[in-house]
Design an enzyme around this catalytic site. Structure first.
Site, short mmCIF file in Angstrom:
data_model
loop_
_atom_site.label_atom_id
_atom_site.label_comp_id
_atom_site.label_asym_id
_atom_site.label_seq_id
_atom_site.Cartn_x
_atom_site.Cartn_y
_atom_site.Cartn_z
N ARG A 18 0.81 -1.22 0.00
CA ARG A 18 0.00 0.00 0.00
C ARG A 18 0.84 1.27 0.00
NH1 ARG A 18 -2.61 -3.44 3.40
NH2 ARG A 18 -4.57 -4.25 2.58
N LYS A 32 1.92 11.14 -11.38
CA LYS A 32 0.99 10.24 -12.08
C LYS A 32 1.74 8.97 -12.42
CE LYS A 32 -1.42 13.24 -15.09
NZ LYS A 32 -2.12 13.21 -16.39
N GLU A 83 8.05 18.35 -25.55
CA GLU A 83 7.35 18.52 -24.26
C GLU A 83 7.95 19.67 -23.45
OE1 GLU A 83 4.62 17.11 -23.37
OE2 GLU A 83 4.49 15.12 -24.26
N LYS A 130 6.09 22.62 -14.54
CA LYS A 130 5.23 21.48 -14.19
C LYS A 130 5.01 21.45 -12.67
CE LYS A 130 3.88 16.81 -14.99
NZ LYS A 130 4.02 15.52 -15.65
N GLU A 146 -5.73 16.97 -11.11
CA GLU A 146 -6.37 17.38 -12.36
C GLU A 146 -7.77 17.92 -12.18
OE1 GLU A 146 -5.80 14.01 -15.09
OE2 GLU A 146 -4.37 15.27 -16.13
N ARG A 205 -4.29 21.76 -14.15
CA ARG A 205 -3.31 20.82 -14.69
C ARG A 205 -3.55 20.54 -16.18
NH1 ARG A 205 -0.52 15.75 -11.38
NH2 ARG A 205 0.75 15.04 -13.11
N ASN A 258 -1.72 19.86 -21.13
CA ASN A 258 -2.14 19.13 -22.33
C ASN A 258 -2.08 20.00 -23.58
OD1 ASN A 258 -2.63 16.75 -20.94
ND2 ASN A 258 -4.69 17.40 -20.40
N HIS A 302 -1.93 18.53 -27.07
CA HIS A 302 -2.25 17.10 -26.96
C HIS A 302 -3.61 16.72 -27.53
CE1 HIS A 302 1.36 17.01 -24.59
NE2 HIS A 302 1.24 15.73 -24.32
N HIS A 323 -2.61 14.01 -29.85
CA HIS A 323 -2.84 12.62 -29.50
C HIS A 323 -3.61 11.90 -30.60
CE1 HIS A 323 -4.62 9.23 -27.07
NE2 HIS A 323 -3.32 9.07 -26.98
N HIS A 341 5.13 10.24 -29.92
CA HIS A 341 4.38 11.18 -29.10
C HIS A 341 4.92 12.61 -29.22
CE1 HIS A 341 1.78 12.46 -25.86
NE2 HIS A 341 2.82 13.02 -25.26
N1 LIG Z 1 3.31 9.84 -15.67
C1 LIG Z 1 3.24 10.90 -16.46
O1 LIG Z 1 2.82 11.98 -16.06
C2 LIG Z 1 3.69 10.75 -17.89
C3 LIG Z 1 3.86 11.89 -18.68
C4 LIG Z 1 4.32 11.73 -19.97
C5 LIG Z 1 4.61 10.47 -20.46
N2 LIG Z 1 4.44 9.38 -19.66
C6 LIG Z 1 4.78 8.03 -20.14
O2 LIG Z 1 6.15 8.00 -20.50
C7 LIG Z 1 6.35 7.03 -21.52
C8 LIG Z 1 7.16 7.65 -22.62
O3 LIG Z 1 8.41 8.06 -22.09
P1 LIG Z 1 9.78 7.73 -22.84
O4 LIG Z 1 9.75 8.23 -24.22
O5 LIG Z 1 10.90 8.11 -21.94
O6 LIG Z 1 9.61 6.14 -22.95
P2 LIG Z 1 10.50 4.86 -22.75
O7 LIG Z 1 10.74 4.59 -21.33
O8 LIG Z 1 9.83 3.82 -23.53
O9 LIG Z 1 11.90 5.25 -23.42
C9 LIG Z 1 12.01 5.38 -24.81
C10 LIG Z 1 13.19 4.54 -25.32
O10 LIG Z 1 14.40 5.15 -24.89
C11 LIG Z 1 15.28 4.17 -24.33
N3 LIG Z 1 16.15 4.88 -23.39
C12 LIG Z 1 15.88 5.27 -22.13
N4 LIG Z 1 16.91 5.96 -21.61
C13 LIG Z 1 17.87 5.98 -22.56
C14 LIG Z 1 19.19 6.52 -22.62
N5 LIG Z 1 19.69 7.24 -21.60
N6 LIG Z 1 19.90 6.37 -23.76
C15 LIG Z 1 19.38 5.67 -24.81
N7 LIG Z 1 18.14 5.12 -24.82
C16 LIG Z 1 17.41 5.28 -23.70
C17 LIG Z 1 14.34 3.18 -23.73
O11 LIG Z 1 14.97 1.92 -23.56
C18 LIG Z 1 13.20 3.11 -24.75
O12 LIG Z 1 13.50 2.22 -25.78
C19 LIG Z 1 4.97 6.58 -21.97
O13 LIG Z 1 4.68 5.33 -21.39
C20 LIG Z 1 4.04 7.64 -21.40
O14 LIG Z 1 2.76 7.15 -21.11
C21 LIG Z 1 4.00 9.49 -18.40
ZN LIG Z 2 2.81 14.41 -23.74
#
Ligand SMILES: NC(=O)c1ccc[n+]([C@@H]2O[C@H](COP(=O)([O-])OP(=O)(O)OC[C@H]3O[C@@H](n4cnc5c(N)ncnc54)[C@H](O)[C@@H]3O)[C@@H](O)[C@H]2O)c1
Ligand SMILES: [Zn+2]
Length: 349
Positions: free
Chosen positions: A121, A143, A184, A220, A230, A234, A238, A241, A245, A255
């Site tokens: 938990r 999030k 972003e 942020k 939200e 917040r 977006n 987006h 999206h 993205h």
């Molecule tokens: N929680 C939130 O508020 C929030 C906000 C935006 C996005 N997200 C989430 O984040 C994810 C997208 O993030 P992302 O693009 O970082 O995704 P990801 O974690 O899939 O990373 C993208 C790619 O980069 C590679 N990678 C990571 N670090 C690296 C490094 N230092 N050097 C080389 N390669 C590297 C990873 O192995 C992967 O193949 C999605 O799942 C999305 O839903 C969450």
């Molecule tokens: Zn985004």
């Protein structure tokens, strides 16, 4: 070193440290905690060796550390991975005094955050984002979640106690990942920090990352501190987006690229609804960073259908975040003609 704090009421709940080399001394940058006996590090294949060296640094500091590898990217964000990780934590005997440490991109930090929010938990969560998108967006704001049918359908709101953004790691990212995160980061500038927009205008995609990340996280953190769950404000995060999206889904592009295109569409909506008069300037800046400003060939009807499906829509119809000016966001519900015009602006007829 930049330091950003997220608050709930007057209470500090999450601290973000931003500097080069933080992960070389990860043990030294964990929050102080006398009773911590072990740290479980969740990571993805691309940064496994970094995670191993962090584990060594923690062990040298006298605390047990184990590395739990996750599948790469979205494949980590499933309930079956959560079950595997929970079983592993149980085998390790992780307690509420201990820490889950996510090291990786947004997929890893979303997964680690959800594990930490739900295992026993709730246990302490520390995150080290290794992508620019992770640093300016996913790892900050509390999030967490995994995909079940739809994206991020199962999750929890819970802040990491600390986020360590090692700028040296971000400096070494391949250009496509840097560009994704830049979209972003620029978005946060548009909605909350005109100086960040200027920084990009001056330096282009090579804008100094410590300042970019510090400013983007600053925006942020300010927004999330006012509206964690939200309730309203917040939503400004977006920006880009709504159309973005939809284009991401319809055209199957990344993205970050989709958000860049979506900001161009939002610029056109802003021009028609709130008199935003920097649409062209905004579009030129986006293009100058090597980000797309036009959608691949998709049907307008498909985009409109996807926008109407968007879970972020509210009762007034399709909702767009727009700008009165850089740093002054508003939420509007444009009429059908304005939506069409915004799609036209991104090359969709
Ligand atoms: N929680 C939130 O508020 C929030 C906000 C935006 C996005 N997200 C989430 O984040 C994810 C997208 O993030 P992302 O693009 O970082 O995704 P990801 O974690 O899939 O990373 C993208 C790619 O980069 C590679 N990678 C990571 N670090 C690296 C490094 N230092 N050097 C080389 N390669 C590297 C990873 O192995 C992967 O193949 C999605 O799942 C999305 O839903 C969450
Ligand atoms: Zn985004």
């Amino acid at each position: 070193m930049h330091r950003v704090v997220i608050t709930e009421g007057d209470e500090p709940v999450s601290e973000i440290l931003i500097a080069g080399g933080l992960l070389s001394d990860a043990a030294g940058y964990l929050p102080q905690r006398e009773d911590r006996r072990q740290v479980a590090i969740l990571t993805q294949p691309s940064v496994r060796s970094l995670a191993d060296s962090v584990a060594e640094s923690i062990l040298d500091g006298g605390v047990a550390a184990s590395v739990i590898p996750l599948p790469d990217g979205e494949a980590a964000k499933t309930l079956s991975v959560i079950e595997d990780v929970a079983l592993a934590l149980n085998r390790l005997g992780l307690t509420r005094a201990d820490t889950v440490f996510g090291i990786g991109g947004g997929a890893t930090t979303d997964t680690a955050g959800f594990v930490a929010a739900t295992y026993l938990r709730g246990v302490e969560c520390v995150l080290a984002p290794t992508t620019l998108l992770g640093a300016v967006d996913a790892a900050v704001g509390g999030k967490t979640g995994v995909n079940v049918g739809g994206k991020n359908l199962v999750g929890a709101f819970r802040h990491p106690s600390r986020v360590l953004v090692d700028i040296d790691v971000l400096e070494s990212l391949p250009m496509d990942l840097r560009r994704q995160g830049t979209a972003e980061a620029l978005k946060t500038g548009f909605v909350g920090d005109p100086d960040l927009v200027e920084l990009y205008r001056e330096h282009g995609i090579d804008a100094p990352l410590d300042e970019v990340v510090g400013r983007a996280i600053g925006v942020k953190a300010r927004v999330v501190s006012e509206d964690f769950r939200e309730g309203g404000l917040r939503a400004v995060l977006n920006y880009g987006h709504t159309a973005g999206h939809a284009v991401e889904v319809a055209a199957g592009i990344s993205h970050g690229e989709a958000v860049a295109i979506g900001m161009v569409a939002a610029g056109a909506v802003g021009e028609r609804t709130v008199g935003f008069d920097r649409r062209v300037e905004q579009e030129e800046l986006i293009a100058s960073l090597g980000l797309p400003t036009r959608s691949p060939n998709v049907h307008a009807g498909e985009i409109e259908r996807l926008m109407a499906l968007d879970k972020k829509r509210d009762t007034g119809g399709i909702r767009f975040v727009v700008l009165e000016d850089f740093g002054i966001p508003r939420v509007v519900h444009p009429d059908a003609a304005t939506v069409r015009a915004s799609l036209h602006a991104i090359g969709i007829d």
